[in-house]
Design an enzyme around this catalytic site. Structure first.
Site, PDB file in Angstrom:
ATOM      1  N   GLU A 182       0.728  -1.771   0.172  1.00 21.92           N
ATOM      2  CA  GLU A 182      -0.236  -0.097   0.150  1.00 21.92           C
ATOM      3  C   GLU A 182       1.017   1.064  -0.071  1.00 21.92           C
ATOM      4  O   GLU A 182       1.709   1.161   0.201  1.00 21.92           O
ATOM      5  CB  GLU A 182      -1.525   0.139   0.631  1.00 21.92           C
ATOM      6  CG  GLU A 182      -1.344  -0.990   1.290  1.00 21.92           C
ATOM      7  CD  GLU A 182      -3.060  -1.372   2.889  1.00 21.92           C
ATOM      8  OE1 GLU A 182      -2.347  -0.793   3.574  1.00 21.92           O
ATOM      9  OE2 GLU A 182      -3.847  -1.343   2.418  1.00 21.92           O
ATOM     10  N   LYS A 206       2.061   4.688   1.456  1.00 27.74           N
ATOM     11  CA  LYS A 206       2.600   5.350   3.364  1.00 27.74           C
ATOM     12  C   LYS A 206       2.218   6.701   2.711  1.00 27.74           C
ATOM     13  O   LYS A 206       2.522   7.032   2.791  1.00 27.74           O
ATOM     14  CB  LYS A 206       3.830   4.917   3.237  1.00 27.74           C
ATOM     15  CG  LYS A 206       4.082   4.925   4.995  1.00 27.74           C
ATOM     16  CD  LYS A 206       5.099   4.409   5.439  1.00 27.74           C
ATOM     17  CE  LYS A 206       5.184   5.315   7.331  1.00 27.74           C
ATOM     18  NZ  LYS A 206       5.090   6.377   7.064  1.00 27.74           N
ATOM     19  N   ASP A 219       1.204  10.814   4.014  1.00 22.00           N
ATOM     20  CA  ASP A 219       1.992  11.134   4.846  1.00 22.00           C
ATOM     21  C   ASP A 219       1.000  12.238   5.239  1.00 22.00           C
ATOM     22  O   ASP A 219       0.649  13.110   4.320  1.00 22.00           O
ATOM     23  CB  ASP A 219       3.292  11.990   3.946  1.00 22.00           C
ATOM     24  CG  ASP A 219       3.787  12.381   5.774  1.00 22.00           C
ATOM     25  OD1 ASP A 219       3.709  12.716   6.706  1.00 22.00           O
ATOM     26  OD2 ASP A 219       5.285  12.950   4.757  1.00 22.00           O
ATOM     27  N   TYR A 237      -7.490   2.609   5.207  1.00 19.70           N
ATOM     28  CA  TYR A 237      -6.596   0.954   5.483  1.00 19.70           C
ATOM     29  C   TYR A 237      -6.465   0.534   6.616  1.00 19.70           C
ATOM     30  O   TYR A 237      -6.566  -0.676   5.961  1.00 19.70           O
ATOM     31  CB  TYR A 237      -5.388   1.308   5.387  1.00 19.70           C
ATOM     32  CG  TYR A 237      -4.845   2.269   5.984  1.00 19.70           C
ATOM     33  CD1 TYR A 237      -4.217   3.419   5.935  1.00 19.70           C
ATOM     34  CD2 TYR A 237      -4.285   1.699   6.801  1.00 19.70           C
ATOM     35  CE1 TYR A 237      -3.630   4.391   7.085  1.00 19.70           C
ATOM     36  CE2 TYR A 237      -3.655   2.954   7.895  1.00 19.70           C
ATOM     37  CZ  TYR A 237      -3.174   3.784   8.451  1.00 19.70           C
ATOM     38  OH  TYR A 237      -2.855   4.530   9.634  1.00 19.70           O
ATOM     39  N   LYS A 260      10.675   3.181   3.016  1.00 17.69           N
ATOM     40  CA  LYS A 260      10.651   5.065   2.961  1.00 17.69           C
ATOM     41  C   LYS A 260      11.064   5.325   1.525  1.00 17.69           C
ATOM     42  O   LYS A 260      12.380   5.127   1.683  1.00 17.69           O
ATOM     43  CB  LYS A 260      11.906   5.324   3.994  1.00 17.69           C
ATOM     44  CG  LYS A 260      11.001   5.497   5.741  1.00 17.69           C
ATOM     45  CD  LYS A 260      10.270   6.274   5.455  1.00 17.69           C
ATOM     46  CE  LYS A 260       9.957   6.800   6.795  1.00 17.69           C
ATOM     47  NZ  LYS A 260       9.919   8.275   6.935  1.00 17.69           N
ATOM     48  N   CYS A 285      17.285  47.404 -13.790  1.00 19.61           N
ATOM     49  CA  CYS A 285      17.766  46.172 -14.210  1.00 19.61           C
ATOM     50  C   CYS A 285      18.368  45.774 -13.787  1.00 19.61           C
ATOM     51  O   CYS A 285      19.377  46.736 -14.345  1.00 19.61           O
ATOM     52  CB  CYS A 285      16.614  46.277 -15.600  1.00 19.61           C
ATOM     53  SG  CYS A 285      17.904  44.883 -16.420  1.00 19.61           S
ATOM     54  N   CYS A 324      20.423  46.169 -17.981  1.00 19.84           N
ATOM     55  CA  CYS A 324      20.439  47.699 -18.780  1.00 19.84           C
ATOM     56  C   CYS A 324      20.425  48.510 -17.883  1.00 19.84           C
ATOM     57  O   CYS A 324      20.648  49.479 -18.381  1.00 19.84           O
ATOM     58  CB  CYS A 324      19.378  47.537 -20.176  1.00 19.84           C
ATOM     59  SG  CYS A 324      17.289  47.122 -18.935  1.00 19.84           S
ATOM     60  N   CYS A 336      11.806  44.195 -16.730  1.00 16.75           N
ATOM     61  CA  CYS A 336      12.203  45.602 -17.771  1.00 16.75           C
ATOM     62  C   CYS A 336      11.182  45.830 -18.703  1.00 16.75           C
ATOM     63  O   CYS A 336      10.996  44.664 -19.222  1.00 16.75           O
ATOM     64  CB  CYS A 336      13.454  44.774 -17.518  1.00 16.75           C
ATOM     65  SG  CYS A 336      14.244  45.943 -18.700  1.00 16.75           S
ATOM     66  N   CYS A 338      16.953  45.454 -24.248  1.00 17.14           N
ATOM     67  CA  CYS A 338      18.129  44.673 -23.092  1.00 17.14           C
ATOM     68  C   CYS A 338      18.363  43.441 -23.073  1.00 17.14           C
ATOM     69  O   CYS A 338      17.327  42.234 -24.113  1.00 17.14           O
ATOM     70  CB  CYS A 338      17.044  44.858 -22.046  1.00 17.14           C
ATOM     71  SG  CYS A 338      16.775  44.121 -20.266  1.00 17.14           S
TER      72      CYS A 338
HETATM   73  N1  LIG Z   1      10.501  16.729  11.407  1.00 15.56           N
HETATM   74  C1  LIG Z   1      10.201  16.269  12.476  1.00 15.56           C
HETATM   75  O1  LIG Z   1      10.673  16.445  13.256  1.00 15.56           O
HETATM   76  C2  LIG Z   1       9.665  15.117  12.847  1.00 15.56           C
HETATM   77  C3  LIG Z   1       9.581  14.289  14.077  1.00 15.56           C
HETATM   78  C4  LIG Z   1       9.131  13.262  14.318  1.00 15.56           C
HETATM   79  C5  LIG Z   1       8.895  11.969  12.876  1.00 15.56           C
HETATM   80  N2  LIG Z   1       9.092  13.102  11.866  1.00 15.56           N
HETATM   81  C6  LIG Z   1       8.577  11.438  11.116  1.00 15.56           C
HETATM   82  O2  LIG Z   1       7.982  10.769  11.562  1.00 15.56           O
HETATM   83  C7  LIG Z   1       8.367   9.606  11.303  1.00 15.56           C
HETATM   84  C8  LIG Z   1       8.066   8.487  12.062  1.00 15.56           C
HETATM   85  O3  LIG Z   1       6.711   8.115  12.327  1.00 15.56           O
HETATM   86  P1  LIG Z   1       5.501   7.652  12.809  1.00 15.56           P
HETATM   87  O4  LIG Z   1       6.061   6.921  14.131  1.00 15.56           O
HETATM   88  O5  LIG Z   1       4.287   8.671  13.277  1.00 15.56           O
HETATM   89  O6  LIG Z   1       4.536   7.428  11.816  1.00 15.56           O
HETATM   90  P2  LIG Z   1       5.624   5.883  11.262  1.00 15.56           P
HETATM   91  O7  LIG Z   1       6.357   5.867  10.172  1.00 15.56           O
HETATM   92  O8  LIG Z   1       6.418   5.245  11.639  1.00 15.56           O
HETATM   93  O9  LIG Z   1       4.706   5.272   9.980  1.00 15.56           O
HETATM   94  C9  LIG Z   1       3.273   4.926  10.906  1.00 15.56           C
HETATM   95  C10 LIG Z   1       2.234   6.060  10.274  1.00 15.56           C
HETATM   96  O10 LIG Z   1       1.792   5.421   9.481  1.00 15.56           O
HETATM   97  C11 LIG Z   1       0.907   5.827   8.318  1.00 15.56           C
HETATM   98  N3  LIG Z   1       0.390   4.725   7.488  1.00 15.56           N
HETATM   99  C12 LIG Z   1       0.143   5.901   6.005  1.00 15.56           C
HETATM  100  N4  LIG Z   1      -0.235   4.715   5.329  1.00 15.56           N
HETATM  101  C13 LIG Z   1      -0.528   4.130   5.575  1.00 15.56           C
HETATM  102  C14 LIG Z   1      -0.859   2.083   5.229  1.00 15.56           C
HETATM  103  N5  LIG Z   1      -1.163   1.829   4.160  1.00 15.56           N
HETATM  104  N6  LIG Z   1      -0.413   1.531   6.962  1.00 15.56           N
HETATM  105  C15 LIG Z   1       0.263   1.365   7.363  1.00 15.56           C
HETATM  106  N7  LIG Z   1       0.218   2.636   7.946  1.00 15.56           N
HETATM  107  C16 LIG Z   1      -0.071   3.783   7.190  1.00 15.56           C
HETATM  108  C17 LIG Z   1      -0.265   5.721   9.852  1.00 15.56           C
HETATM  109  O11 LIG Z   1      -0.731   6.869  10.036  1.00 15.56           O
HETATM  110  C18 LIG Z   1       0.927   5.349  10.792  1.00 15.56           C
HETATM  111  O12 LIG Z   1       0.311   5.834  12.203  1.00 15.56           O
HETATM  112  C19 LIG Z   1       9.952   9.527  10.942  1.00 15.56           C
HETATM  113  O13 LIG Z   1      10.335   8.725  10.312  1.00 15.56           O
HETATM  114  C20 LIG Z   1      10.250  10.987  10.899  1.00 15.56           C
HETATM  115  O14 LIG Z   1      10.374  11.176   8.954  1.00 15.56           O
HETATM  116  C21 LIG Z   1       9.741  13.904  11.744  1.00 15.56           C
HETATM  117 ZN   LIG Z   2      16.170  45.738 -18.505  1.00 14.77          ZN
END
Ligand SMILES: NC(=O)c1ccc[n+]([C@@H]2O[C@H](COP(=O)([O-])OP(=O)(O)OC[C@H]3O[C@@H](n4cnc5c(N)ncnc54)[C@H](O)[C@@H]3O)[C@@H](O)[C@H]2O)c1
Ligand SMILES: [Zn+2]
Length: 668
Positions: free
Chosen positions: A120, A122, A124, A226, A314, A408, A411, A424, A430
């Site tokens: 499936e 994932k 975001d 899902y 990922k 500009c 020119c 411009c 130019c």
């Molecule tokens: N930028 C930051 O400061 C920061 C901080 C914390 C976490 N993160 C990000 O979050 C990630 C950690 O994530 P997490 O633990 O929240 O989630 P995860 O990456 O472990 O994934 C779990 C989540 O994936 C989602 N999901 C989407 N499609 C799905 C599918 N088909 N089947 C099952 N689940 C699905 C669900 O919501 C589930 O809760 C880290 O890898 C990081 O990239 C970033």
């Molecule tokens: Zn110009």
């Protein structure tokens, strides 16, 4: 450094980032940077055997926000184990096979079936857990810390695709999915928003965790479901059965769900998703691979953080952060002055990024970047254009001011601001404008003047006073041969090419004019509809917007282009010098005697001698129809290296496959 100190530092830093990401929906670093630190921490924990009590590696999600009523999930929500590459994916798979083998050894009478897999996307966004009792939606919650989430029922009810009642009425179930904001919706929202949203994930999460459901509603969110996480009365033997249940109960499920009996096919499916990623209208950060058999899931069970029967693959990050160092201003062929940001070099999706687009001054204002020089900004790569700056990492932090030019940079003429853009207006003197305009005029899709380059345009401008495309048609052999690097042969070739270009088709001629906001498909539509240059030049805004795909802005651009006395004069001179654009009807239809004519063709995998775009163009010129996905209607699949599921599907459907590039190239 002392390992203990390093552990403490990493834990503190990651918890700080977690709080901003999960609780405030305002990340301080990109996922890529977060994941790198997180990996460091896991490695150090493994090395030292020490896991601090507040380490993020032992928990799911973040703190709950005050103001929402907590909801205790009927069964826990999990995080996912991660694989960053094929090797890690194989390790996961080997572990699964070992666990199954161990179980089967101990339970020879009730062995587990050999595993099959579902792949499936994932998504975001923000995890949603919906509770239905006797067919009615009674609660919706965030994942929270996995055990308890925040009740966001009124917010979730604003998502139009979430069913408020379902046909299934036997007790209580909990259904899980992801709340998302479509990228097209985000772009549209940002067009007029006072404060543009930097990222679709935070936009969705922030909207769902907003105490005012009206704000949630304005963001026009969507969701994909899902999983059935809990149920009183219904059980499923396989993932397929569960998905059928979700569909029957009118939950929105993503069309991309595919099943495989063999793990090699999973790898191909992943390659296919990577390829498709940029065409999706929502963010995904990977794919999820799960075992389909429910009894196997139960027996493999969970660690304290994630299920052992699933793994997230990922993808390469498309977003990161870097320092905005300076801004340079470039003059384009319409006279538009565009800011280009120079950033501290940073790796993103396998390339080193040093330049980012900033679009225009309006964009700088809206993204609150006016005082951002020297500060950290989020950048995002989309498709293959240069990355875009999304905004400052912390809004509070100010840097130096970006100064807008008043004259500009090329020119020195005074600039005029029209809408969000600076222009411009010195169209005839130019240099970068003129060179770009003439280069565009001569380019392949325009007048297709062979051997012409930007260098030629520059030389002709500097030495032979070519200031407008029309001037090209007054060039004389005696003048050309005096130019540096111009022999007799080259001079004659250029004159011949110019002569030939006089009878280019109308659509190409219109495209060559470089009317602002008007690309190839628009000029083709204009030529097809109006059939003559005079008719296009005389078209009114009303007539233009009546055509499909032409909006108000484009119509205005076209009309005002043909009202401009300088440009009009250029066109009249070209016509007087013998340029006669050919109307579409007089052009011969594509050949029907090629191997490819009339066939529906799909290109997949990596080609070596041509880009896929070039191959598409050539096939289309031979009368083939090139499409993106393999179906029964496909006549032929051309497969390059590392072709994945499309090739597999073609073989399955018995469709003709050409996978020898040398050979099919001969037929082009
Ligand atoms: N930028 C930051 O400061 C920061 C901080 C914390 C976490 N993160 C990000 O979050 C990630 C950690 O994530 P997490 O633990 O929240 O989630 P995860 O990456 O472990 O994934 C779990 C989540 O994936 C989602 N999901 C989407 N499609 C799905 C599918 N088909 N089947 C099952 N689940 C699905 C669900 O919501 C589930 O809760 C880290 O890898 C990081 O990239 C970033
Ligand atoms: Zn110009």
């Amino acid at each position: 450094m002392d390992a203990m100190l390093k552990l403490e530092q990493l834990v503190e830093q990651l918890n700080h980032y977690n709080y901003h990401y999960y609780t405030l929906d305002q990340p301080l670093v990109s996922d890529k940077e977060y994941d790198a630190l997180y990996d460091q921490l896991t490695a150090l924990e493994a090395e030292t055997g020490i896991v601090l009590p507040d380490s993020p590696t032992g928990r799911v999600g973040g703190e709950l926000l005050k103001g929402f009523k907590p909801h205790r999930h009927l069964s826990a929500l999990w995080s996912l184990d991660k694989a960053q590459n094929q090797d890690q994916l194989l390790l996961w798979h080997q572990r699964v096979l070992r666990l199954i083998a161990d179980y089967n050894l101990k339970n020879p009478d009730t062995p587990l079936p050999s595993p099959s897999y579902v792949v499936e996307l994932k998504f975001d966004g923000l995890t949603l857990n919906l509770t239905y009792t006797d067919g009615k939606l009674v609660q919706a919650a965030t994942r929270g810390n996995g055990v308890t989430g925040e009740g966001i029922l009124s917010q979730v009810k604003t998502i139009k695709s979430v069913p408020l009642t379902i046909p299934y009425k036997e007790g209580t179930i909990e259904v899980q999915g992801e709340g998302i904001m479509n990228l097209s919706v985000l772009a549209k929202y940002n067009e007029t928003a006072l404060e543009p949203l930097k990222n679709a994930r935070n936009a969705a999460a922030g909207a769902l965790r907003n105490l005012n459901p009206k704000t949630t509603a304005e963001r026009k969110l969507s969701a994909f479901f899902y999983n059935v996480g809990y149920s009183d009365n219904v059980t499923f033997a396989t993932h397929q059965e569960m998905m059928d249940f979700l569909k029957e109960n009118r939950f929105k499920v993503n069309p991309y769900v595919s099943y495989y009996d063999n793990f090699e096919q999973v790898a191909e499916a992943l390659a296919d998703i990577v390829e498709r990623r940029t065409t999706l209208d929502y963010l995904i950060d990977g794919a999820v691979i799960k075992i389909t058999d429910m009894r196997t899931r139960e027996i493999l069970g969970y660690t304290d953080k994630f299920p052992r029967w699933a793994v997230a693959f990922k993808f390469e990050a498309e977003e990161t952060t870097t320092i905005l160092q300076s801004v340079v201003w470039n003059v384009g062929r319409t006279g538009k002055i565009t800011p280009l940001a120079k950033v501290e070099p940073v790796e993103l999706a396998g390339v080193t990024v040093q330049n980012c687009t900033l679009n225009n001054v309006g964009d700088i204002e809206r993204k609150n970047l006016k005082n951002a020089l020297g500060t950290r900004v989020f950048i995002r790569r989309s498709n293959d254009v240069i990355p875009e700056i999304l905004g400052k990492v912390t809004e509070e932090q100010d840097g130096e001011e970006i100064e807008y030019p008043t004259t500009c940079p090329a020119c020195g003429s005074a600039l005029e601001q029209r809408g969000a853009h600076l222009f411009c207006n010195n169209r005839l003197n130019c240099k970068p404008q003129i060179v770009a305009r003439i280069t565009h005029f001569a380019s392949r899709d325009a007048m297709d003047i062979e051997t012409f380059s930007e260098k030629t345009a520059e030389q002709l401008y500097l030495e032979l006073d070519v200031h407008q495309p029309a001037d090209l048609y007054t060039l004389q052999f005696e003048d050309l041969i005096k130019l540096e690097r111009f022999g007799e042969r080259k001079a004659q070739n250029l004159l011949d090419a110019l002569e030939q270009s006089k009878s280019r088709d109308l659509a190409s001629f219109l495209y060559a004019l470089g009317i602002p906001n008007t690309g190839k498909s628009t000029t083709k539509a204009l030529a097809d509809h109006f059939k003559s240059l005079e008719a296009v030049m005389g078209a009114t805004v009303e007539e233009l917007i009546a055509l499909p795909d032409i909006g108000g802005i484009v119509a205005e651009s076209i009309v005002s282009y043909f009202k401009d006395p300088i440009l009009l004069d250029g066109i009249q001179r070209m016509l007087a010098l013998g340029v006669t654009p050919v109307p579409p009807a007089e052009i011969a239809p594509p050949p029907t005697d090629s191997y490819f004519s009339g066939k529906v063709v799909v290109l997949t995998g990596t080609l070596h001698q041509l880009t896929r775009e070039e191959a598409t163009k050539r096939l289309e010129a031979l009368g083939a129809k090139v499409t993106g996905s393999v179906s029964k209607k496909t006549d032929l699949v051309i497969a390059g290296e590392k072709a994945g599921s499309k090739l597999a599907k073609a073989r399955e459907l018995g469709i003709e496959v050409m996978d020898n590039e040398e050979e099919w190239m001969k037929l082009l």
